[in-house]
Enzyme design. Sequence first.
Site, PDB file in Angstrom:
ATOM      1  N   ARG A 211      -2.556  -2.596 -17.534  1.00 15.12           N
ATOM      2  CA  ARG A 211      -1.098  -2.754 -17.628  1.00 15.12           C
ATOM      3  C   ARG A 211      -0.711  -3.123 -19.067  1.00 15.12           C
ATOM      4  NH1 ARG A 211      -1.492  -4.890 -12.037  1.00 15.12           N
ATOM      5  NH2 ARG A 211      -2.180  -6.899 -12.810  1.00 15.12           N
ATOM      6  N   PHE A 227       3.750   4.693  -7.702  1.00 12.65           N
ATOM      7  CA  PHE A 227       3.042   3.673  -6.923  1.00 12.65           C
ATOM      8  C   PHE A 227       3.150   2.332  -7.677  1.00 12.65           C
ATOM      9  CE2 PHE A 227       0.823   7.777  -6.580  1.00 12.65           C
ATOM     10  CZ  PHE A 227       0.893   8.038  -5.221  1.00 12.65           C
ATOM     11  N   ASP A 249       7.974   3.681  -5.349  1.00 11.91           N
ATOM     12  CA  ASP A 249       7.062   3.148  -4.333  1.00 11.91           C
ATOM     13  C   ASP A 249       7.723   3.343  -2.969  1.00 11.91           C
ATOM     14  OD1 ASP A 249       4.485   1.013  -4.716  1.00 11.91           O
ATOM     15  OD2 ASP A 249       5.408   0.996  -2.738  1.00 11.91           O
ATOM     16  N   ASP A 299      -0.959   5.315 -10.066  1.00 10.86           N
ATOM     17  CA  ASP A 299      -1.919   4.306  -9.574  1.00 10.86           C
ATOM     18  C   ASP A 299      -1.844   4.232  -8.055  1.00 10.86           C
ATOM     19  OD1 ASP A 299      -3.740   2.249  -9.417  1.00 10.86           O
ATOM     20  OD2 ASP A 299      -2.271   0.675  -9.854  1.00 10.86           O
ATOM     21  N   CYS A 339      -8.830   4.241  -7.198  1.00 10.35           N
ATOM     22  CA  CYS A 339      -9.585   3.042  -6.797  1.00 10.35           C
ATOM     23  C   CYS A 339     -10.413   3.349  -5.549  1.00 10.35           C
ATOM     24  CB  CYS A 339      -8.643   1.869  -6.566  1.00 10.35           C
ATOM     25  SG  CYS A 339      -7.409   2.168  -5.288  1.00 10.35           S
TER      26      CYS A 339
HETATM   27  N1  SAH Z   1       0.214  -0.239  -9.983  1.00  4.06           N
HETATM   28  C1  SAH Z   1       0.437  -1.370  -9.086  1.00  4.06           C
HETATM   29  C2  SAH Z   1      -0.428  -1.323  -7.864  1.00  4.06           C
HETATM   30  C3  SAH Z   1      -0.274  -0.085  -7.008  1.00  4.06           C
HETATM   31  S1  SAH Z   1      -0.920  -0.262  -5.406  1.00  4.06           S
HETATM   32  C4  SAH Z   1       0.239  -2.657  -9.880  1.00  4.06           C
HETATM   33  O1  SAH Z   1      -0.238  -2.613 -11.035  1.00  4.06           O
HETATM   34  O2  SAH Z   1       0.558  -3.726  -9.358  1.00  4.06           O
HETATM   35  C5  SAH Z   1      -0.369   1.149  -4.592  1.00  4.06           C
HETATM   36  C6  SAH Z   1       1.097   1.141  -4.200  1.00  4.06           C
HETATM   37  O3  SAH Z   1       1.372   2.432  -3.662  1.00  4.06           O
HETATM   38  C7  SAH Z   1       1.535   0.157  -3.132  1.00  4.06           C
HETATM   39  O4  SAH Z   1       2.592  -0.608  -3.640  1.00  4.06           O
HETATM   40  C8  SAH Z   1       2.029   1.021  -1.959  1.00  4.06           C
HETATM   41  O5  SAH Z   1       3.194   0.485  -1.354  1.00  4.06           O
HETATM   42  C9  SAH Z   1       2.352   2.305  -2.636  1.00  4.06           C
HETATM   43  N2  SAH Z   1       2.261   3.543  -1.854  1.00  4.06           N
HETATM   44  C10 SAH Z   1       1.305   3.915  -0.987  1.00  4.06           C
HETATM   45  N3  SAH Z   1       1.492   5.191  -0.591  1.00  4.06           N
HETATM   46  C11 SAH Z   1       2.584   5.651  -1.261  1.00  4.06           C
HETATM   47  C12 SAH Z   1       3.267   6.899  -1.308  1.00  4.06           C
HETATM   48  N4  SAH Z   1       2.851   7.954  -0.591  1.00  4.06           N
HETATM   49  N5  SAH Z   1       4.335   7.018  -2.123  1.00  4.06           N
HETATM   50  C13 SAH Z   1       4.769   5.960  -2.843  1.00  4.06           C
HETATM   51  N6  SAH Z   1       4.149   4.765  -2.850  1.00  4.06           N
HETATM   52  C14 SAH Z   1       3.078   4.599  -2.067  1.00  4.06           C
END
Ligand code: SAH
Length: 402
Positions: A211, A227, A249, A299, A339
């Site tokens: 980040r 995401f 998200d 992500d 991940c």
């Molecule tokens: N980059 C973030 C962590 C991402 S975790 C950080 O640094 O904190 C993955 C995220 O994807 C979660 O918040 C989840 O709600 C979201 N998510 C899962 N499937 C999704 C989709 N199909 N479209 C949009 N968001 C999604």
Amino acid sequence: MASLILKPGREKSLLRRHPWVFSGAIGQLNGDPAPGATVDVRAADGAFLARAAYSPASQIRARVWTFDPDEAVDVEFFRRRLAAALARRATPGLAAASDAFRLVHAESDQIPGLVVDRYGDVLVLQVLTAGSEFWRETLADLLLELTGVRAIYERSDADVRELEGLQPRTGLLRGLVIDSRIVIQEYGLKFTVDIATGHKTGFYLDQRANRNRVGQLAAGRDVLNCFCYTGGFSIHAARGGAKSVVSVDTSADALVAGQENAALNGIQAEGLEWLEADVFTALRKFRDQNRSWDLIVLDPPKFAPTAAQAEKAARGYKDINRLAFKLLRPGGILTTFSCSGGIDAALFQKIVASAALDAGVEAQIVEYMAQGPDHPVSIHFPEGAYLKGLVCVRGGLVVAKR
Ligand code: SAH
């Protein structure tokens, strides 16, 4: 002590100090160990191989505590293991970057099934296996003693517990009643983490340094953060001087938290757009609207927890990366992560390459990213290296867009 005797020839992975014993490798069980109790693991000829936690419900039937025949698994054993894990965090100077980081990373810290994250003066503990469940009270006492924190909160609600025959459990484990919303700092930025309702233990600590890096890359750019969860990459990008940031998200709660986090850091709401949408759909809509960006972050959650789901997951990764390459302006940067334990770094790079090919763009990888040093990887447990990221710079079009 109860013992597991392996089938002939099945001792090889333990001799390489890999900590898992699969059910199919076991020839015989002597005794009647309770779930999580300690058993000796022996080769077919009776030679001692390891001392491990027995897990009758799981395909991973035993997880190794120690390979030393003279080492007892008792309170002192866990005190040594936890102290070593804490000492490893002191070395890379993590505390200078953040007051929130992972203290114990399960198998990679030689304490299978135990995850401990520190958020200021509170620990969040995740007990994921029968073995760590067996020692849960001891582990909580030792963690309190060794860290001097105010409280320990339990978030043993990960799906993997089911495979171990364990029910989910959450709640305060040590200390007095606490506010579940904790403000942490990360490279000088503040984030509110809800340790009771947030994902995992509350925050994606493994992405801390990435980040920060994206923040350094963001100056003067229009940024799309897919995401986004509670806005980690978005807020780093905004502080780094991004021109605009769009954050996507599916979780409405996460988006609200993201906006609160922006406000907490005095970041102006103009220039920030928060979109509740499925990324697969949103990227297509952006393409149809001819929108484009200078920096895109992908992500996603784990599409493939294990190798069995790798093929379907690969299609998902390829789809979002192909669309992202198309939305990227020439010279733009794609920071893309996986991940998924079931997809290794080489396969992930191949997927991203084929996404660029299908998008009809040239691209260069300029940086490789991984989980931070508070998520170490045991040299004998490569499965611990689960987070991989590529920073790609888009060149020109190589073929006509289809
Ligand atoms: N980059 C973030 C962590 C991402 S975790 C950080 O640094 O904190 C993955 C995220 O994807 C979660 O918040 C989840 O709600 C979201 N998510 C899962 N499937 C999704 C989709 N199909 N479209 C949009 N968001 C999604």
